[in-house]
Design an enzyme around this catalytic site. Structure first.
Site, PDB file in Angstrom:
ATOM      1  N   LYS A 171      10.724   3.606   2.624  1.00 32.73           N
ATOM      2  CA  LYS A 171      10.508   4.864   2.480  1.00 32.73           C
ATOM      3  C   LYS A 171      11.892   5.518   0.958  1.00 32.73           C
ATOM      4  CE  LYS A 171       9.180   7.072   5.612  1.00 32.73           C
ATOM      5  NZ  LYS A 171       9.668   7.991   7.273  1.00 32.73           N
ATOM      6  N   GLU A 189       1.022  -1.459   0.025  1.00 34.09           N
ATOM      7  CA  GLU A 189      -0.077   0.405   0.193  1.00 34.09           C
ATOM      8  C   GLU A 189       0.874   1.408  -0.055  1.00 34.09           C
ATOM      9  OE1 GLU A 189      -2.649  -0.116   4.180  1.00 34.09           O
ATOM     10  OE2 GLU A 189      -2.890  -1.960   3.584  1.00 34.09           O
ATOM     11  N   CYS A 242      13.243  44.452 -14.930  1.00 32.13           N
ATOM     12  CA  CYS A 242      14.270  45.204 -15.560  1.00 32.13           C
ATOM     13  C   CYS A 242      13.777  45.999 -17.394  1.00 32.13           C
ATOM     14  CB  CYS A 242      14.936  44.697 -15.790  1.00 32.13           C
ATOM     15  SG  CYS A 242      16.621  45.600 -17.414  1.00 32.13           S
ATOM     16  N   CYS A 273      19.218  47.036 -12.351  1.00 32.89           N
ATOM     17  CA  CYS A 273      19.191  45.800 -12.816  1.00 32.89           C
ATOM     18  C   CYS A 273      20.895  45.110 -12.542  1.00 32.89           C
ATOM     19  CB  CYS A 273      18.693  46.148 -14.224  1.00 32.89           C
ATOM     20  SG  CYS A 273      19.344  44.868 -15.277  1.00 32.89           S
ATOM     21  N   TYR A 326      -6.840   1.886   6.220  1.00 29.82           N
ATOM     22  CA  TYR A 326      -6.142   0.779   6.063  1.00 29.82           C
ATOM     23  C   TYR A 326      -5.944  -0.037   6.931  1.00 29.82           C
ATOM     24  CZ  TYR A 326      -3.215   4.572   8.721  1.00 29.82           C
ATOM     25  OH  TYR A 326      -2.239   5.299   9.543  1.00 29.82           O
ATOM     26  N   LYS A 369       2.240   4.721   1.115  1.00 29.52           N
ATOM     27  CA  LYS A 369       2.599   5.480   3.035  1.00 29.52           C
ATOM     28  C   LYS A 369       1.641   7.022   2.512  1.00 29.52           C
ATOM     29  CE  LYS A 369       4.897   5.371   6.446  1.00 29.52           C
ATOM     30  NZ  LYS A 369       4.694   7.293   7.310  1.00 29.52           N
ATOM     31  N   ASP A 408       0.986  10.832   3.131  1.00 30.06           N
ATOM     32  CA  ASP A 408       1.345  11.236   3.673  1.00 30.06           C
ATOM     33  C   ASP A 408       0.634  12.311   4.000  1.00 30.06           C
ATOM     34  OD1 ASP A 408       3.519  12.282   5.157  1.00 30.06           O
ATOM     35  OD2 ASP A 408       5.010  12.900   3.870  1.00 30.06           O
ATOM     36  N   CYS A 417      19.068  45.389 -22.447  1.00 33.99           N
ATOM     37  CA  CYS A 417      19.723  44.600 -21.200  1.00 33.99           C
ATOM     38  C   CYS A 417      20.456  43.415 -21.739  1.00 33.99           C
ATOM     39  CB  CYS A 417      18.802  44.152 -20.033  1.00 33.99           C
ATOM     40  SG  CYS A 417      19.316  42.986 -18.883  1.00 33.99           S
ATOM     41  N   CYS A 456      22.243  45.114 -16.402  1.00 36.89           N
ATOM     42  CA  CYS A 456      22.124  46.262 -17.205  1.00 36.89           C
ATOM     43  C   CYS A 456      22.613  48.105 -16.872  1.00 36.89           C
ATOM     44  CB  CYS A 456      21.175  46.807 -18.564  1.00 36.89           C
ATOM     45  SG  CYS A 456      19.716  46.702 -17.824  1.00 36.89           S
TER      46      CYS A 456
HETATM   47  S1  IVH Z   1      -0.353   0.735   9.012  1.00 34.50           S
HETATM   48  C1  IVH Z   1       0.017  -1.258  12.253  1.00 34.50           C
HETATM   49  N1  IVH Z   1      -1.214   2.053   5.886  1.00 34.50           N
HETATM   50  O1  IVH Z   1       1.837   5.997   8.618  1.00 34.50           O
HETATM   51  C2  IVH Z   1       0.327  -0.519  10.854  1.00 34.50           C
HETATM   52  N2  IVH Z   1      -0.022   2.704   8.273  1.00 34.50           N
HETATM   53  O2  IVH Z   1       5.102   5.364  10.310  1.00 34.50           O
HETATM   54  C3  IVH Z   1       0.039   1.064  11.374  1.00 34.50           C
HETATM   55  N3  IVH Z   1       0.521   5.492   7.292  1.00 34.50           N
HETATM   56  O3  IVH Z   1       0.666   6.785  12.077  1.00 34.50           O
HETATM   57  C4  IVH Z   1      -0.067   1.464  10.322  1.00 34.50           C
HETATM   58  N4  IVH Z   1       0.273   4.612   5.389  1.00 34.50           N
HETATM   59  O4  IVH Z   1      -0.310   7.879   9.809  1.00 34.50           O
HETATM   60  C5  IVH Z   1      -0.267   2.419   7.895  1.00 34.50           C
HETATM   61  N5  IVH Z   1      -0.786   1.730   3.922  1.00 34.50           N
HETATM   62  C6  IVH Z   1      -0.624   2.861   5.341  1.00 34.50           C
HETATM   63  C7  IVH Z   1      -0.557   4.291   5.458  1.00 34.50           C
HETATM   64  C8  IVH Z   1       0.085   4.179   7.046  1.00 34.50           C
HETATM   65  C9  IVH Z   1       0.412   5.812   6.207  1.00 34.50           C
HETATM   66  C10 IVH Z   1       1.397   6.453   8.428  1.00 34.50           C
HETATM   67  C11 IVH Z   1       0.617   6.029   9.197  1.00 34.50           C
HETATM   68  C12 IVH Z   1       0.729   5.913  10.322  1.00 34.50           C
HETATM   69  C13 IVH Z   1       2.425   6.001  10.259  1.00 34.50           C
HETATM   70  C14 IVH Z   1       3.155   5.497  10.477  1.00 34.50           C
END
Ligand code: IVH
Length: 675
Positions: A316, A115, A428, A410, A227, A117, A119, A434, A413
């Site tokens: 990451k 999945e 300018c 400027c 999630y 991650k 932000d 220029c 020039c």
């Molecule tokens: S699972 C036990 N799934 O990442 C597992 N977290 O660094 C708990 N996050 O606090 C989290 N996408 O805010 C999970 N697909 C995803 C996620 C996800 C973003 C964030 C979440 C968590 C943080 C952990």
């Protein structure tokens, strides 16, 4: 007393609205136009206003926000909200798999769910008998803040669960985030209103959820993607994580569209590499990939270590934000004289590349950031966007930091730098006197979409202007072999190649010629529209603003830039000189323009195309007479949707506009171009 039929009508309206809301915000597949949704909502609001006893917290009318709070209450998480361990390379991913196998004392292939991650901000949503009763932040994992009122306003969070079979108590967990398009639009508006923009989409989500007035949250473009689950009482869920997510989706939640089940750690690494290349095309920001063991039974067997599960890991991506030092600021002068402050930075690795320069946009931005030379700053490079300084780390300001003075003359020039009223940009006033503006004008003239002069790169232009071999674009065509071949790193052959390329470039099109002149705000598409409309250079040069306004895509500002440009004697002289050099284009027949196969049609391109660049698709459509616009409206004829198309596609579908994929576009282009 409220009558039973009225109660039934209210229930029916709510069910319809919930269904449409689900289709729009969770499935991205609206089935009715926005106006119809608004009509149903107003109908429900009217009844509820007349019969307040019928209002319930889970009514779709309650998404607009409630009375402001004075503080958030606390929520204790009955089941701790965990965080994740991180991996930063493939070896750490293999270690993760090995640890699981060691624990399970089993070497057979493991199944993982991948999945993105997201932000944003982690939240917990509690449902009792299918009704959303409480929403909270993660906080420290044990105790979070009660933000129920705010979460109620997020349209992709169901207020009542759909379908049947949900546990009596169900806690759904996920991420609230602000999609990139909403973030960009919000920041643009904030800057226009003189307000502070958000540093990144994550801060935008956090800031929007932290509002005591939920009406403010309601106005922010937030989404929620789930999630996992927490508490499950009085009911059963499937035995695999991927099936749990699918079940949640059926009950009304958004789940990630990129979720995938893979075999073994190699499957995980392949997925990571694939998504890393597509990261920029997603409509939301991600900072890595989360991999989870799919079997819940195996998850239980491997268990947890302190705050994180052993069965999941976040791999990451390279960071998109870093801190570094601002060494100095250089003021660059562009083609139109715009003076842009550029930050010179202590080189730093961010967003996958080493960055040593970042834009500071303009004087207002320097003031807004309150940045000084010597400061430690946060630099952000997301996708292929130019690196930006987004924040100053004030705690690290050194004593000898110096204030940045915007120049009043400027740096190239010496002409006055003037900021016109109502404009953010200072310019300018030297014009083609220029050297910086002259260089930029020549570089633009030689560029691929203009005269496409092969071998005339930026460095060579700088040299030619610095050594006064050329002063204007017309001078390019007077260059002599001897002078050229004497230049640094220019042999006999490259000098001849350049002269040949210059000769070849003289045969062009009217649209390219207009674009190459570098008139302010006249890009490739506007130049093509002007060429189609006037079909003749003289007619364009004589046109007044009123006549220019008749051209597709030309508004009052652009019209005034064009008219002003052609009124300037030195521009007229340069055009005359160019024509005297023998620059020619095939005549554009006005009647033919109107008879072009796509004349009068407006097309919109969205998402990522695979075989064509946006520019290529656009210029082929324009060449067939179409207008290509950036936004979908009722006037749009057709939308071309590539991979990961987002809100424009949704809008097109809701307006019932024709949508084509890339292969259908290619087929049509080939057919029309052949005829
Ligand atoms: S699972 C036990 N799934 O990442 C597992 N977290 O660094 C708990 N996050 O606090 C989290 N996408 O805010 C999970 N697909 C995803 C996620 C996800 C973003 C964030 C979440 C968590 C943080 C952990």
């Amino acid at each position: 007393m409220t009558s039973a039929p009225l109660r039934q009508e209210v229930e029916a309206l709510r069910a319809q609205l919930n269904q449409h809301n689900y289709r729009y915000y969770v499935l991205d597949e609206p089935s009715i136009p926005d106006v119809e949704y608004d009509r149903l909502l107003r109908q429900l609001q009217t009844i509820e206003a007349q019969h307040p006893e019928l209002i319930s917290q889970d009514s779709p009318t309650q998404r607009v926000g409630a009375q402001p709070l004075t503080a958030f209450g606390e929520v204790t998480h009955d089941m701790r909200m965990l965080s994740l361990d991180n991996a930063f390379n493939d070896d750490e991913m293999r270690d993760f798999e090995r640890r699981i196998k060691d624990r399970l004392k089993d070497t057979s292939e493991l199944e993982f769910v991948c999945e993105p991650k997201l932000d944003g901000i982690a939240v917990s949503l509690l449902y009792e008998n299918g009704i959303f009763v409480r929403g909270a932040t993660r906080g420290d994992g044990q105790t979070g803040e009660n933000i129920t009122q705010n979460l109620r306003t997020v349209p992709s969070i169901p207020l009542t669960l759909m379908g049947t079979g949900w546990p009596e108590r169900l806690e759904v967990r996920g991420e609230v985030y602000m999609p990139k398009a909403g973030f960009d639009a919000f920041n643009k508006q904030a800057l226009a209103n003189g307000e502070k923009p958000f540093v990144n989409p994550r801060n935008a989500a956090a800031g929007s959820l932290r509002q005591l007035d939920s009406k403010i949250t309601a106005s922010r473009p937030l989404q929620m993607c789930c999630y996992s689950v927490g508490i499950v009482d009085g009911g059963e869920l499937p035995g695999k994580h991927s099936d749990v997510l699918q079940q949640l989706h059926r009950w009304g939640f958004r789940i990630n569209d990129q979720m995938k089940v893979v075999q073994g750690i190699n499957g995980c690494i392949d997925y990571y590499q694939d998504l890393q290349t597509r990261r920029d095309s997603l409509h939301y920001e991600i900072d890595g990939i989360v991999f989870k063991l799919n079997s819940l039974e195996l998850q239980n067997k491997v268990g947890f270590v302190s705050r994180a599960p052993r069965w999941a890991i976040a791999y990451k991506f390279p960071a998109q934000e870093e801190i570094t030092q601002l060494l100095g600021v250089e003021f660059q002068v562009g083609r139109t004289g715009a003076v842009t402050p550029v930050a010179r930075l202590q080189p730093v690795f961010v967003g996958g590349v080493t960055v040593s320069n970042a834009t500071l946009h303009n004087g207002d931005e320097i003031e807004r950031l309150g940045v000084r030379c010597g400061d430690t700053v946060v630099v952000r490079r997301a996708g292929d966007v130019i690196p930006q300084v987004v924040q100053v780390v004030l705690e690290k300001r050194p004593e000898n930091s110096t204030v940045i003075e915007f120049p009043s003359s400027c740096p190239v020039c010496g002409s006055d730098v003037i900021r016109a009223e109502g404009e953010a940009v200072a310019r300018c006033t030297g014009g083609l006197y220029c050297a910086a503006q002259r260089k930029q004008a020549i570089k633009h003239f030689a560029s691929r979409k203009a005269f496409d002069i092969e071998g005339l790169g930026d460095k060579l232009v700088d040299m030619l202007v610095d050594q006064q071999l050329i002063n204007s674009i017309a001078d390019l065509f007077h260059l002599q072999h001897e002078a050229l071949s004497n230049l640094e790193r220019m042999g006999d052959k490259s000098a001849q190649n350049l002269l040949d390329a210059l000769q070849k470039s003289k045969q062009t099109t009217l649209a390219r010629f207009i674009y190459a002149l570098g008139i302010r705000e006249v890009g490739e598409a506007t130049a093509a529209n002007l060429a189609h409309h006037f079909a003749d250079l003289d007619a364009l040069m004589q046109a007044n603003e009123e006549q220019l306004l008749e051209v597709n895509d030309v508004g009052p500002i652009v019209a005034s830039h064009i008219a002003h440009f052609f009124q300037q004697p030195h521009n007229q002289e340069i055009i005359e000189a160019l024509l005297a050099e023998g620059i020619r284009w095939p005549s554009v027949d006005k009647k033919n323009v109107e008879a072009m196969p796509l004349a009068g049609q407006t097309w919109v391109l969205t998402g990522t195309l695979e075989t064509l660049t946006r520019d290529q698709a656009k210029s082929r459509l324009v060449a067939l007479g179409a207008k290509v616009s950036g936004s979908v409206s009722a006037k749009t004829h057709c939308v071309v949707a590539g991979a990961s198309a987002g809100s424009k596609l949704t809008k097109a579908e809701s307006l019932g506009i024709e949508v084509r994929d890339e292969s259908a576009l290619l087929q049509l282009l080939a057919q029309l171009e052949a005829s």
